[in-house]
Write a protein that holds these residues in place. Structure first.
Motif, short mmCIF file in Angstrom:
data_model
loop_
_atom_site.label_atom_id
_atom_site.label_comp_id
_atom_site.label_asym_id
_atom_site.label_seq_id
_atom_site.Cartn_x
_atom_site.Cartn_y
_atom_site.Cartn_z
N ASP A 97 0.85 -1.20 0.00
CA ASP A 97 0.00 0.00 0.00
C ASP A 97 0.88 1.25 0.00
OD1 ASP A 97 0.90 0.19 2.62
OD2 ASP A 97 -0.97 -0.49 3.49
N ASN A 98 0.24 2.40 -0.18
CA ASN A 98 1.01 3.62 -0.35
C ASN A 98 1.21 4.38 0.96
OD1 ASN A 98 -1.58 4.44 -0.08
ND2 ASN A 98 -1.73 5.52 -2.01
N LEU A 99 1.48 3.67 2.02
CA LEU A 99 1.80 4.30 3.30
C LEU A 99 3.08 5.10 3.16
CD1 LEU A 99 0.83 4.32 6.30
CD2 LEU A 99 2.44 2.47 6.69
N SER A 100 3.14 6.26 3.77
CA SER A 100 4.31 7.13 3.61
C SER A 100 5.60 6.48 4.11
CB SER A 100 4.08 8.47 4.33
OG SER A 100 3.90 8.25 5.72
N THR A 101 5.50 5.61 5.13
CA THR A 101 6.72 4.94 5.61
C THR A 101 7.26 3.97 4.56
OG1 THR A 101 5.40 3.27 6.74
CG2 THR A 101 6.13 5.14 8.04
N HIS A 102 6.39 3.37 3.75
CA HIS A 102 6.85 2.49 2.67
C HIS A 102 7.59 3.30 1.62
CE1 HIS A 102 3.26 -0.41 3.60
NE2 HIS A 102 4.15 -0.36 4.56
N GLN A 103 7.03 4.45 1.28
CA GLN A 103 7.66 5.29 0.26
C GLN A 103 9.03 5.78 0.73
OE1 GLN A 103 4.74 8.30 -0.59
NE2 GLN A 103 3.24 6.80 -1.27
N LYS A 104 9.11 6.20 1.99
CA LYS A 104 10.39 6.67 2.53
C LYS A 104 11.39 5.52 2.61
CE LYS A 104 12.48 9.15 6.33
NZ LYS A 104 12.34 9.69 7.68
N ALA A 105 10.94 4.34 3.03
CA ALA A 105 11.83 3.18 3.12
C ALA A 105 12.39 2.82 1.75
CB ALA A 105 11.11 2.00 3.74
N LEU A 106 11.57 2.91 0.71
CA LEU A 106 12.04 2.62 -0.65
C LEU A 106 13.09 3.63 -1.09
CD1 LEU A 106 8.80 1.58 -2.53
CD2 LEU A 106 10.86 0.21 -2.25
N ARG A 107 12.86 4.90 -0.77
CA ARG A 107 13.85 5.93 -1.15
C ARG A 107 15.19 5.71 -0.45
NH1 ARG A 107 9.43 9.48 -0.42
NH2 ARG A 107 10.28 10.11 1.60
N GLU A 108 15.15 5.22 0.79
CA GLU A 108 16.37 5.04 1.56
C GLU A 108 17.04 3.69 1.35
OE1 GLU A 108 15.15 5.81 5.56
OE2 GLU A 108 14.98 7.96 5.23
N LEU A 109 16.39 2.80 0.62
CA LEU A 109 16.96 1.49 0.34
C LEU A 109 18.14 1.64 -0.63
CD1 LEU A 109 16.15 -1.44 1.15
CD2 LEU A 109 14.98 -1.59 -1.03
N PRO A 110 19.25 0.98 -0.37
CA PRO A 110 20.41 1.09 -1.29
C PRO A 110 20.04 0.67 -2.70
CG PRO A 110 21.04 -0.05 0.73
CD PRO A 110 19.56 0.12 0.77
N TYR A 111 20.64 1.32 -3.66
CA TYR A 111 20.30 1.08 -5.07
C TYR A 111 20.52 -0.37 -5.47
CZ TYR A 111 20.33 1.20 -10.11
OH TYR A 111 20.07 0.92 -11.42
N ARG A 112 21.56 -1.01 -4.97
CA ARG A 112 21.84 -2.40 -5.35
C ARG A 112 20.69 -3.33 -4.94
NH1 ARG A 112 23.16 -5.05 -0.81
NH2 ARG A 112 23.93 -3.81 0.92
#
Length: 178
Positions: A97-112
């Motif tokens: 779902d589009n919870l803001s914590t999911h969006q932020k976690a995706l942005r902070e996940l390393p690119y690899r």
């Protein structure tokens, strides 16, 4: 959902969400009779647990872990330490779902790690499209009914035991029209 009906030839469909907050309260079930007259949870609070879970409907396998909070750091830690290593090969088609914590976690996940993910956001008010909700229902019946865990750590252990039990004989989910 077309993704469930026609899974990709390579990679895994993984549905992710949180279950909780889970309190340290007695939970009844089909086997319980009368409830206790004095419940300790009404006199002392022992904290809550947020259960992060990932479920692959094509194989029926799941992974989960409890955290104290539902923050982006905890979500990212779950993905890095539990979900991505569990499905270590191929791409992951992640339904969430589009919870803001999911969006932020995706942005902070390393690119690899992020490059392995293909994201599918469920629409608002359509949680039933995320099949991890069906898994959570089965997990709650398996691991939480008829229990009285006094601490969040024991709730986590009970849910982990439930996931191991369900993974021992996994049942794949077949999406069908009604």
């Amino acid at each position: 959902m077309n993704l469930y009906r026609n899974p990709p030839p390579r990679g895994h469909i993984v549905c992710f969400d949180e279950l909780g907050p889970l309190q340290t309260i007695p939970r009844g079930g089909k086997a319980w009779g009368l409830r206790a007259q004095r419940r300790r949870d009404r006199y002392q609070r022992n904290g809550t647990l947020q259960w992060f879970g990932a479920f692959c409907p094509t194989t029926g396998l799941a992974v989960g872990k409890g955290f104290a909070h539902k923050a982006a750091d905890d979500c990212r830690a779950f993905w890095e330490e539990y979900m991505l290593p569990f499905w270590s090969r191929g791409s992951i088609h992640l339904v969430l779902d589009n919870l803001s914590t999911h969006q932020k976690a995706l942005r902070e996940l390393p690119y690899r790690l992020r490059r392995r993910l293909r994201i599918y956001w469920t629409p608002t008010n359509s949680s039933w499209l995320n099949l991890v909700e069906s898994h959570f229902s089965t997990l709650k019946e398996t691991a939480l009914n008829n229990t009285d865990y006094p601490t969040p750590a024991e709730i986590d252990e009970g849910l982990l035991a439930g996931v191991r039990y369900l993974n021992a004989d996994p049942v794949s989910y077949r999406w069908s029209k009604i």
